[in-house]
Structure formats: C-alpha cells, structure tokens
Design a protein around this motif. Structure first.
Motif, PDB file in Angstrom:
ATOM      1  N   SER A 159       2.677   2.552  -7.694  1.00 31.42           N
ATOM      2  CA  SER A 159       3.126   1.256  -7.161  1.00 31.42           C
ATOM      3  C   SER A 159       2.563   1.000  -5.766  1.00 31.42           C
ATOM      4  CB  SER A 159       4.654   1.168  -7.140  1.00 31.42           C
ATOM      5  OG  SER A 159       5.209   1.911  -6.067  1.00 31.42           O
ATOM      6  N   ALA A 160       2.311   2.050  -5.005  1.00 34.37           N
ATOM      7  CA  ALA A 160       1.717   1.879  -3.676  1.00 34.37           C
ATOM      8  C   ALA A 160       0.339   1.239  -3.785  1.00 34.37           C
ATOM      9  CB  ALA A 160       1.633   3.219  -2.952  1.00 34.37           C
ATOM     10  N   LEU A 161      -0.426   1.643  -4.795  1.00 32.16           N
ATOM     11  CA  LEU A 161      -1.754   1.052  -4.987  1.00 32.16           C
ATOM     12  C   LEU A 161      -1.646  -0.385  -5.491  1.00 32.16           C
ATOM     13  CD1 LEU A 161      -3.686   4.069  -6.560  1.00 32.16           C
ATOM     14  CD2 LEU A 161      -3.566   3.367  -4.175  1.00 32.16           C
ATOM     15  N   VAL A 162      -0.671  -0.643  -6.353  1.00 28.97           N
ATOM     16  CA  VAL A 162      -0.478  -2.001  -6.870  1.00 28.97           C
ATOM     17  C   VAL A 162      -0.074  -2.947  -5.743  1.00 28.97           C
ATOM     18  CG1 VAL A 162       0.890  -3.437  -8.448  1.00 28.97           C
ATOM     19  CG2 VAL A 162       0.074  -1.193  -9.204  1.00 28.97           C
ATOM     20  N   VAL A 163       0.879  -2.511  -4.929  1.00 24.82           N
ATOM     21  CA  VAL A 163       1.296  -3.345  -3.790  1.00 24.82           C
ATOM     22  C   VAL A 163       0.110  -3.557  -2.846  1.00 24.82           C
ATOM     23  CG1 VAL A 163       2.799  -3.475  -1.753  1.00 24.82           C
ATOM     24  CG2 VAL A 163       3.730  -2.699  -3.939  1.00 24.82           C
ATOM     25  N   GLY A 164      -0.668  -2.509  -2.604  1.00 25.26           N
ATOM     26  CA  GLY A 164      -1.837  -2.631  -1.731  1.00 25.26           C
ATOM     27  C   GLY A 164      -2.879  -3.585  -2.284  1.00 25.26           C
ATOM     28  N   PHE A 165      -3.079  -3.556  -3.596  1.00 32.36           N
ATOM     29  CA  PHE A 165      -4.031  -4.471  -4.237  1.00 32.36           C
ATOM     30  C   PHE A 165      -3.618  -5.921  -3.983  1.00 32.36           C
ATOM     31  CE2 PHE A 165      -5.287  -6.997  -7.973  1.00 32.36           C
ATOM     32  CZ  PHE A 165      -6.665  -6.829  -7.926  1.00 32.36           C
ATOM     33  N   ILE A 166      -2.325  -6.181  -4.051  1.00 35.49           N
ATOM     34  CA  ILE A 166      -1.828  -7.539  -3.809  1.00 35.49           C
ATOM     35  C   ILE A 166      -1.823  -7.848  -2.307  1.00 35.49           C
ATOM     36  CG2 ILE A 166       0.199  -9.045  -3.989  1.00 35.49           C
ATOM     37  CD1 ILE A 166       0.908  -7.382  -6.578  1.00 35.49           C
ATOM     38  N   TRP A 167      -1.265  -6.946  -1.509  1.00 37.48           N
ATOM     39  CA  TRP A 167      -1.078  -7.170  -0.066  1.00 37.48           C
ATOM     40  C   TRP A 167      -2.400  -7.397   0.656  1.00 37.48           C
ATOM     41  CZ3 TRP A 167       3.600  -7.681   2.262  1.00 37.48           C
ATOM     42  CH2 TRP A 167       3.634  -7.647   3.649  1.00 37.48           C
TER      43      TRP A 167
END
Length: 159
Positions: free
Chosen positions: A14-22
């Motif tokens: 989820s850290a990578l998913v949030v980073g992809f969006i952020w």
C-alpha cells in the motif's frame, strides 16, 4: 497473538500504491520535483528496479513494526508473555479485551498519530538541515502521514 503476515505484506504494498498516486504529476508530483530540485531527466535516469525494490523493502520493514503501534493487544502480550510462558494476566486480558479496538478505523487513527508524531518530525528535521522549504516538508510528510494511516488501518483491522 500471531502476526498477520498477509496484512503486513498488503500494508507494505500500500505504501507503493499511495506513493504512485501521491507523487503523480497530477497530484503532488510536479510540486515535489520543484521543491526537491529534481528534473525529469534526473528522475528518468535512476535505476527504477533498485529504487522500487528498496522502497518495498523499507515499506515491509515499516509494516512489520506497525502492529506494536496500532494493536493494543501486542503491548499486553509483550508485557505478559515471554520466557516464563503465557501468564494468567495475559489470558485474562485477552478474555476481556481480545478484539477490542481491532478495527480499521482505530488502526487508521494510530497510523495517523504515528505519521504526525514520528514521520513528520524526522522528515522535517532532515529537510531543515538540507535547506528544503515548507512545501517539501509538507509534501513528503503528508505522504507518510497518509501511508501510515492506510498501513495502520490494514494491520489493525485485518484479523
């Protein structure tokens, strides 16, 4: 109390998913590049496999530590379970409070607090010595506050 390794893995991802969006250029990506003093060429010139691999490893390390921050029962276990075996006090505590506060909402709350009171001061201190501005601090710490909130929710709520 056993650790939910699937929840920990999903929280790390989820850290990578949030980073992809952020850090998407349509969200904060362009503002972050400007605040960090980065160019598109510098970003494209990096070894992306290494960067994402290490980011996932670091997120996994962080996710492994999150249960002690977001699950109250982990604290009770650490106090009453150990070399002596399982103590009656732990058994009694778990009988009374076994699933208390084990919700996504409660985990998100503790993740949010972790982001504000752990990630923000660490990133803010580093940024000050790197002579970065408030925008840099807010973008990066904002990412970690949101990420830790999501991680806390996943780890605490997923039983």
């Amino acid at each position: 109390m056993e650790m939910n390794f699937l929840a920990i893995l999903v929280a790390a991802v989820s850290a990578l998913v949030v980073g992809f969006i952020w850090y998407n250029p349509k969200v904060f990506g362009n503002a972050w590049m400007h605040a960090a003093g980065m160019t598109e060429e510098q970003i494209k010139g990096g070894n992306m496999a290494k960067i994402f691999g290490m980011a996932l490893l670091f997120a996994l390390m962080l996710a492994v530590t999150m249960p002690v921050l977001v699950i109250h029962q982990m604290g009770a276990m650490s106090l009453t379970k150990g070399d002596l075996g399982e103590l009656q006090s732990y058994t009694a505590f778990m009988a009374d409070y076994g699933d208390a506060f084990r919700t996504y909402k409660h985990g998100a709350f503790h993740g949010l607090l972790s982001g504000i009171f752990i990630a923000l001061p660490i990133l803010g201190t580093n940024a000050l010595f790197e002579r970065k501005g408030a925008k840099y601090i807010l973008i990066n710490s904002g990412y970690w506050i949101v990420t830790l909130t999501v991680m806390g929710a996943i780890i605490c709520g997923w039983r």
